[in-house]
Design a protein around this motif. Structure first.
Motif, PDB file in Angstrom:
ATOM      1  N   SER A   1     -20.759  44.278  18.468  1.00  7.83           N
ATOM      2  CA  SER A   1     -21.593  44.327  19.665  1.00  7.83           C
ATOM      3  C   SER A   1     -20.919  45.094  20.787  1.00  7.83           C
ATOM      4  CB  SER A   1     -21.971  42.913  20.122  1.00  7.83           C
ATOM      5  OG  SER A   1     -20.816  42.134  20.361  1.00  7.83           O
TER       6      SER A   1
ATOM      7  N   GLN B   1     -26.247  36.089  24.716  1.00  3.82           N
ATOM      8  CA  GLN B   1     -27.588  35.630  24.380  1.00  3.82           C
ATOM      9  C   GLN B   1     -28.602  36.432  25.184  1.00  3.82           C
ATOM     10  OE1 GLN B   1     -27.352  31.499  25.445  1.00  3.82           O
ATOM     11  NE2 GLN B   1     -27.570  31.879  27.627  1.00  3.82           N
ATOM     12  N   PRO B   2     -29.838  36.566  24.678  1.00  8.83           N
ATOM     13  CA  PRO B   2     -30.851  37.318  25.412  1.00  8.83           C
ATOM     14  C   PRO B   2     -31.186  36.661  26.743  1.00  8.83           C
ATOM     15  CG  PRO B   2     -31.517  36.915  23.128  1.00  8.83           C
ATOM     16  CD  PRO B   2     -30.327  36.057  23.387  1.00  8.83           C
TER      17      PRO B   2
ATOM     18  N   THR C   1     -33.788  45.441  25.002  1.00  4.85           N
ATOM     19  CA  THR C   1     -32.668  44.631  24.549  1.00  4.85           C
ATOM     20  C   THR C   1     -32.455  44.862  23.059  1.00  4.85           C
ATOM     21  OG1 THR C   1     -33.083  42.925  26.220  1.00  4.85           O
ATOM     22  CG2 THR C   1     -31.785  42.293  24.302  1.00  4.85           C
TER      23      THR C   1
ATOM     24  N   GLU D   1     -30.384  43.569  19.669  1.00 11.06           N
ATOM     25  CA  GLU D   1     -29.718  42.380  19.158  1.00 11.06           C
ATOM     26  C   GLU D   1     -28.703  42.741  18.075  1.00 11.06           C
ATOM     27  OE1 GLU D   1     -32.550  39.534  17.813  1.00 11.06           O
ATOM     28  OE2 GLU D   1     -33.230  39.039  19.844  1.00 11.06           O
TER      29      GLU D   1
ATOM     30  N   PRO E   1     -28.187  35.732  18.393  1.00 11.01           N
ATOM     31  CA  PRO E   1     -27.508  37.021  18.318  1.00 11.01           C
ATOM     32  C   PRO E   1     -26.863  37.398  19.648  1.00 11.01           C
ATOM     33  CG  PRO E   1     -29.764  37.158  17.468  1.00 11.01           C
ATOM     34  CD  PRO E   1     -29.632  35.835  18.161  1.00 11.01           C
ATOM     35  N   ASP E   2     -25.778  38.170  19.560  1.00 16.54           N
ATOM     36  CA  ASP E   2     -25.312  38.886  20.734  1.00 16.54           C
ATOM     37  C   ASP E   2     -26.348  39.958  21.061  1.00 16.54           C
ATOM     38  OD1 ASP E   2     -22.963  37.435  20.640  1.00 16.54           O
ATOM     39  OD2 ASP E   2     -21.804  39.017  19.672  1.00 16.54           O
ATOM     40  N   VAL E   3     -26.381  40.381  22.333  1.00 15.69           N
ATOM     41  CA  VAL E   3     -27.346  41.411  22.705  1.00 15.69           C
ATOM     42  C   VAL E   3     -26.697  42.422  23.640  1.00 15.69           C
ATOM     43  CG1 VAL E   3     -29.283  39.791  22.506  1.00 15.69           C
ATOM     44  CG2 VAL E   3     -28.287  40.256  24.752  1.00 15.69           C
TER      45      VAL E   3
END
Length: 228
Positions: A52, A190-191, A209, A211, A219-221
């Motif tokens: 990420s 996070q979102p 965004t 993911e 998920p990381d975003v």
């Protein structure tokens, strides 16, 4: 304060260095073969998976058409973002803002040098030793991309002072530091629908965004937006 929970299947952490600074305590821990940065008891990041952090850089570059764009990376962290940027010859100037003496030391002479891959020695790279929020608020150089990763996200800041970065004043400062058409990329654990709306309200366009799946949890975003 959020404390890093015990993680099944991982070795117990060993603290390698712990320092008190103007923003509180920052610590470097080793857990098995991986390293973790902890700030005031809050888990920031580790070296287990840098996908990420790399996407943060690549997604911004993919949006740019200018030759030899300039990028400001907010947060040195474990070095994944900086190393990825330095490995890309298309970037021109690469600045990285880091406020913690300890983190800079861990990259210059400590175990994190292996993860930033000696990118600090790249002639394109400049370390801006200081607070990112204050740096953006001041008058100064413009960039084609701002890639920010100083918190666990807009809704989960390391210090209370950082929250201003994600509000109207902070986003206005980010716009002033971007060239027209420049890209703002913000990493988050996070979102955040609220942050997406804040970006639009601030006048950014092409807000979206991306993911990045993780082993467990949401998920990381990377939040992306463009200065009109």
């Amino acid at each position: 304060m959020t404390v890093l929970p015990d993680r099944d299947g991982f070795d117990a952490p060993v603290t390698l260095d712990r320092r008190e600074g103007p923003y509180g305590e920052v610590a470097l821990r080793r857990r098995g073969e991986h390293y973790e940065i902890i700030a005031n008891g809050c888990f920031l990041m580790d070296t287990a998976d840098g996908r990420s952090e790399r996407l943060l850089i690549q997604a911004a570059l993919d949006e740019l058409t200018v030759r030899r764009p300039a990028v400001l990376i907010g947060g040195l962290g474990v070095g994944f973002s900086l190393a990825y940027a330095a490995a890309e010859p298309r970037w021109g100037r690469i600045a990285v803002a880091e406020r913690e003496d300890a983190i800079i030391d861990w990259h210059r002479t400590g175990p994190l040098a292996a993860f930033s891959e000696r990118a600090l020695d790249d002639p394109r790279v400049t370390v801006l030793h200081g607070d990112l929020v204050a740096y953006l608020a001041a008058e100064g150089e413009r960039f084609d991309a701002l890639c920010l990763d100083i918190d666990n996200g807009p809704d989960w800041t390391v210090t209370a002072e950082n929250s201003g970065l994600y509000g109207p004043a902070g986003l206005a400062a980010a716009q002033r530091r971007l060239n027209p058409g420049g890209v703002l990329a913000v990493w988050s654990a996070q979102p955040s629908a609220g942050f997406e709306e804040a970006l639009r309200t601030a006048g950014f366009v092409d807000v979206r965004t991306e993911e990045i799946p993780v082993l467990r949890g949401v998920p990381d975003v990377v939040h992306l937006a463009r200065r009109a």
